[in-house]
Motif scaffolding. Structure first.
Motif, PDB file in Angstrom:
ATOM      1  N   GLN A  78      -2.370   3.856   5.509  1.00 37.98           N
ATOM      2  CA  GLN A  78      -3.798   2.973   4.801  1.00 37.98           C
ATOM      3  C   GLN A  78      -2.599   1.573   5.416  1.00 37.98           C
ATOM      4  O   GLN A  78      -3.875   0.343   6.141  1.00 37.98           O
ATOM      5  CB  GLN A  78      -3.044   2.572   3.430  1.00 37.98           C
ATOM      6  N   ARG A  79      -1.405   1.644   5.791  1.00 32.29           N
ATOM      7  CA  ARG A  79      -1.150   0.438   5.975  1.00 32.29           C
ATOM      8  C   ARG A  79      -1.168  -0.312   7.968  1.00 32.29           C
ATOM      9  O   ARG A  79      -1.484  -0.971   7.658  1.00 32.29           O
ATOM     10  CB  ARG A  79       0.464   0.435   6.120  1.00 32.29           C
ATOM     11  N   LEU A  80      -1.054   1.223   8.559  1.00 37.89           N
ATOM     12  CA  LEU A  80      -1.669   0.487   9.483  1.00 37.89           C
ATOM     13  C   LEU A  80      -3.391   0.609   9.796  1.00 37.89           C
ATOM     14  O   LEU A  80      -3.492  -0.555  10.441  1.00 37.89           O
ATOM     15  CB  LEU A  80      -1.321   2.119   9.912  1.00 37.89           C
ATOM     16  N   ALA A  81      -3.652   1.186   8.937  1.00 41.57           N
ATOM     17  CA  ALA A  81      -5.568   1.135   9.795  1.00 41.57           C
ATOM     18  C   ALA A  81      -5.417  -0.078   9.029  1.00 41.57           C
ATOM     19  O   ALA A  81      -6.377  -1.057   9.370  1.00 41.57           O
ATOM     20  CB  ALA A  81      -5.896   1.469   8.594  1.00 41.57           C
ATOM     21  N   SER A  82      -4.191  -0.948   7.625  1.00 37.52           N
ATOM     22  CA  SER A  82      -5.379  -1.897   6.991  1.00 37.52           C
ATOM     23  C   SER A  82      -4.700  -3.465   8.102  1.00 37.52           C
ATOM     24  O   SER A  82      -5.185  -4.191   8.605  1.00 37.52           O
ATOM     25  CB  SER A  82      -4.372  -2.179   5.978  1.00 37.52           C
ATOM     26  N   HIS A  83      -3.411  -2.925   8.980  1.00 32.61           N
ATOM     27  CA  HIS A  83      -3.281  -4.106  10.097  1.00 32.61           C
ATOM     28  C   HIS A  83      -3.967  -4.202  11.131  1.00 32.61           C
ATOM     29  O   HIS A  83      -4.533  -4.508  11.271  1.00 32.61           O
ATOM     30  CB  HIS A  83      -1.666  -3.283  10.501  1.00 32.61           C
ATOM     31  N   VAL A  84      -4.922  -3.328  11.396  1.00 30.84           N
ATOM     32  CA  VAL A  84      -5.036  -3.293  12.999  1.00 30.84           C
ATOM     33  C   VAL A  84      -6.794  -3.732  12.052  1.00 30.84           C
ATOM     34  O   VAL A  84      -7.050  -4.653  13.425  1.00 30.84           O
ATOM     35  CB  VAL A  84      -5.855  -1.707  13.151  1.00 30.84           C
ATOM     36  N   VAL A  85      -7.474  -3.258  10.875  1.00 33.96           N
ATOM     37  CA  VAL A  85      -8.416  -4.071  10.470  1.00 33.96           C
ATOM     38  C   VAL A  85      -8.638  -5.290  10.867  1.00 33.96           C
ATOM     39  O   VAL A  85      -8.835  -7.342  11.111  1.00 33.96           O
ATOM     40  CB  VAL A  85      -9.250  -3.889   9.748  1.00 33.96           C
ATOM     41  N   LEU A  86      -7.239  -6.628  10.011  1.00 32.26           N
ATOM     42  CA  LEU A  86      -7.010  -7.747   9.424  1.00 32.26           C
ATOM     43  C   LEU A  86      -6.736  -8.517  11.454  1.00 32.26           C
ATOM     44  O   LEU A  86      -6.626  -9.462  11.112  1.00 32.26           O
ATOM     45  CB  LEU A  86      -5.295  -7.885   9.065  1.00 32.26           C
ATOM     46  N   LEU A  87      -5.973  -7.343  11.924  1.00 27.05           N
ATOM     47  CA  LEU A  87      -5.627  -8.010  13.034  1.00 27.05           C
ATOM     48  C   LEU A  87      -7.401  -8.616  14.017  1.00 27.05           C
ATOM     49  O   LEU A  87      -7.197 -10.056  14.791  1.00 27.05           O
ATOM     50  CB  LEU A  87      -4.755  -7.066  14.445  1.00 27.05           C
ATOM     51  N   CYS A  88      -8.127  -7.322  13.809  1.00 30.50           N
ATOM     52  CA  CYS A  88      -8.477  -7.986  14.807  1.00 30.50           C
ATOM     53  C   CYS A  88      -9.825  -9.289  13.791  1.00 30.50           C
ATOM     54  O   CYS A  88     -10.325  -9.576  14.812  1.00 30.50           O
ATOM     55  CB  CYS A  88     -10.145  -6.414  14.497  1.00 30.50           C
ATOM     56  N   VAL A  89      -9.930  -9.078  12.671  1.00 34.26           N
ATOM     57  CA  VAL A  89      -9.882 -10.051  12.154  1.00 34.26           C
ATOM     58  C   VAL A  89      -9.777 -11.126  12.378  1.00 34.26           C
ATOM     59  O   VAL A  89     -10.770 -12.918  12.528  1.00 34.26           O
ATOM     60  CB  VAL A  89     -10.847  -9.784  10.131  1.00 34.26           C
ATOM     61  N   VAL A  90      -8.250 -11.193  12.690  1.00 33.67           N
ATOM     62  CA  VAL A  90      -7.830 -12.285  12.664  1.00 33.67           C
ATOM     63  C   VAL A  90      -8.250 -13.090  13.951  1.00 33.67           C
ATOM     64  O   VAL A  90      -8.786 -14.129  13.956  1.00 33.67           O
ATOM     65  CB  VAL A  90      -6.245 -12.259  12.513  1.00 33.67           C
ATOM     66  N   LEU A 138       0.518  -1.357   0.136  1.00 38.17           N
ATOM     67  CA  LEU A 138      -0.003   0.473  -0.014  1.00 38.17           C
ATOM     68  C   LEU A 138       0.909   1.665  -0.300  1.00 38.17           C
ATOM     69  O   LEU A 138       2.336   1.652   0.773  1.00 38.17           O
ATOM     70  CB  LEU A 138      -0.369   0.204   1.581  1.00 38.17           C
ATOM     71  N   PRO A 139       0.849   2.513  -0.635  1.00 31.34           N
ATOM     72  CA  PRO A 139       1.680   3.565  -1.191  1.00 31.34           C
ATOM     73  C   PRO A 139       1.327   4.759   0.587  1.00 31.34           C
ATOM     74  O   PRO A 139       3.040   4.604   0.571  1.00 31.34           O
ATOM     75  CB  PRO A 139       0.923   4.302  -1.854  1.00 31.34           C
ATOM     76  N   GLU A 140       0.344   4.569   1.311  1.00 32.32           N
ATOM     77  CA  GLU A 140       0.153   5.539   2.211  1.00 32.32           C
ATOM     78  C   GLU A 140       0.993   4.890   3.788  1.00 32.32           C
ATOM     79  O   GLU A 140      -0.111   3.770   3.758  1.00 32.32           O
ATOM     80  CB  GLU A 140      -0.800   6.136   2.308  1.00 32.32           C
ATOM     81  N   ARG A 141       1.203   5.206   5.062  1.00 31.86           N
ATOM     82  CA  ARG A 141       1.442   4.285   5.891  1.00 31.86           C
ATOM     83  C   ARG A 141       0.673   4.524   6.715  1.00 31.86           C
ATOM     84  O   ARG A 141      -0.153   3.693   7.090  1.00 31.86           O
ATOM     85  CB  ARG A 141       2.437   5.348   6.666  1.00 31.86           C
TER      86      ARG A 141
END
Length: 371
Positions: free
Chosen positions: A90-102, A85-88
């Motif tokens: 975006q990467r941080l938000a994606s990590h948070v969402v992915l962690l919650c889903v996992v 992902l190009p923006e930081r």
């Protein structure tokens, strides 16, 4: 040595073996974590004098470990996608969402698998408590394993990228070395052709028949050299090329040229650089001969895992005349030896007062494989 046409596809190198290795690693680590956690809980109860059964604890910990392990392949793909992902933010938000889903999926899989397996093994109903609190309880441990997996994956990808860069550098270095060797080898043809045509032009009006014979021999030698594709060939092939060249010079000098070649028959399979002797012999004939006769001795010897080649003339061995005669020829040979063999090969020019000049070269002894 790699050739430019032998490009290696990095993604294809050991792919099946690599997949099997990582699958075995994944399964082994998941099972080991579950087993160790179950053993830890059981021994903790034993130490606290609490009656305990190992079976239910093993089911709980193995399902906890395997439930997270099932998510690992999807998690790896998602982590690599997030990295692109190009923006930081975006990467941080994606990590948070992915962690919650996992974490939610992990806890749900544990509850479902434990409920089923407890009934299957006769341990009764499995009580996981209030599920809303269980999701919160499992979240901290999921954070730890998520960060651990992300870090290990980052290290593995960095290592793989470093391997790719290293292999690409080796390919480029090999291609560059091959190109340099080709350039050095091709340099011999115009050098030889210029010298021989210059010799033909000097006699074509006085001795036209000899000049015509020389041109015919030059054509034969050029056909033999232009068809070569390898940097090395057998010493026996080198002798044939040298004989073709000597036929040209004998047509020019006649009985004034005397060449002795000394070599054991067993050395015919030894590998040598292509057309390595012709420039040295040419220098010996052109610059080391006497007024009445031109004597040249060529010798090949196998000594101490090395092949030694030497060319000696009967010149005066003094002044700069011999030095001027060993210009592009010896420089070319030295460069080719360096590229092909590194420090294992070398060349030496010796001028002995009143006894002529000797050029010696040595290289690792290796034999050509049968065709």
């Amino acid at each position: 040595m790699l050739k430019p046409s032998e490009t290696i596809r990095i993604d294809d190198i050991g792919a099946p073996r690599r997949i099997r290795f990582w699958l075995a690693m994944w399964f082994g680590v998941v099972v080991l974590i579950g087993l160790l956690d179950a053993l830890h809980r059981y021994l903790n109860d034993v130490a606290d004098r609490i009656p305990s059964a190992f079976g239910p604890k093993l089911v709980e910990e193995m399902t906890g470990s395997l439930s997270f392990g099932v998510l690992v392949p999807l998690l790896v793909a998602a982590l690599r996608g997030i990295r692109g992902l190009p923006e930081r933010w975006q990467r941080l938000a994606s990590h948070v969402v992915l962690l919650c889903v996992v974490s939610v999926l992990h806890t749900s899989f544990m509850w479902g698998s434990r409920t089923a397996l407890f009934h299957l093994f006769g341990y009764g109903d499995y009580d996981y408590g209030v599920m809303s609190w269980r999701y919160l309880m499992e979240f901290p441990s999921d954070v730890f394993y998520y960060l651990l997996l992300a870090f290990v994956l980052w290290l593995a990808d960095r290592y793989r990228q470093a391997q790719k860069r290293e292999l690409r550098a080796v390919q480029l270095e090999s291609a560059l070395s091959e190109a340099r060797l080709d350039a050095l080898r091709l340099q011999l043809n115009p050098h030889f052709l210029f010298n021989t045509l210059n010799a033909v032009s000097s006699i074509m009006y006085e001795r036209p028949r000899v000049a015509d014979e020389m041109l015919a021999r030059i054509g034969e030698l050029l056909r033999a050299t232009l068809g070569a594709r390898e940097q090395e060939h057998a010493l026996a092939e080198e002798w044939k090329l040298l004989e073709l060249y000597l036929d040209i010079q004998k047509a020019r000098f006649g009985e004034q040229l005397v060449v002795h070649i000394e070599s054991e028959a067993s050395l015919g399979a030894a590998r040598v650089p292509f057309l390595v002797l012709q420039p040295i012999v040419e220098n010996a004939i052109e610059h080391g001969g006497g007024s009445d006769v031109r004597l040249v001795d060529v010798k090949a010897v196998h000594r101490d895992q090395q092949l030694e080649l030497s060319v000696r003339d009967a010149g005066q061995g003094q002044g700069d005349s011999t030095h001027r005669g060993h210009g592009i020829g010896l420089s070319n040979i030295e460069a080719r030896l360096k590229h092909l063999y590194g420090d294992a090969a070398g060349l030496r020019l010796e001028r002995i007062e009143g006894q002529g000049t000797c050029v010696s070269l040595w290289l690792p002894y290796a034999e050509s494989r049968p065709a």
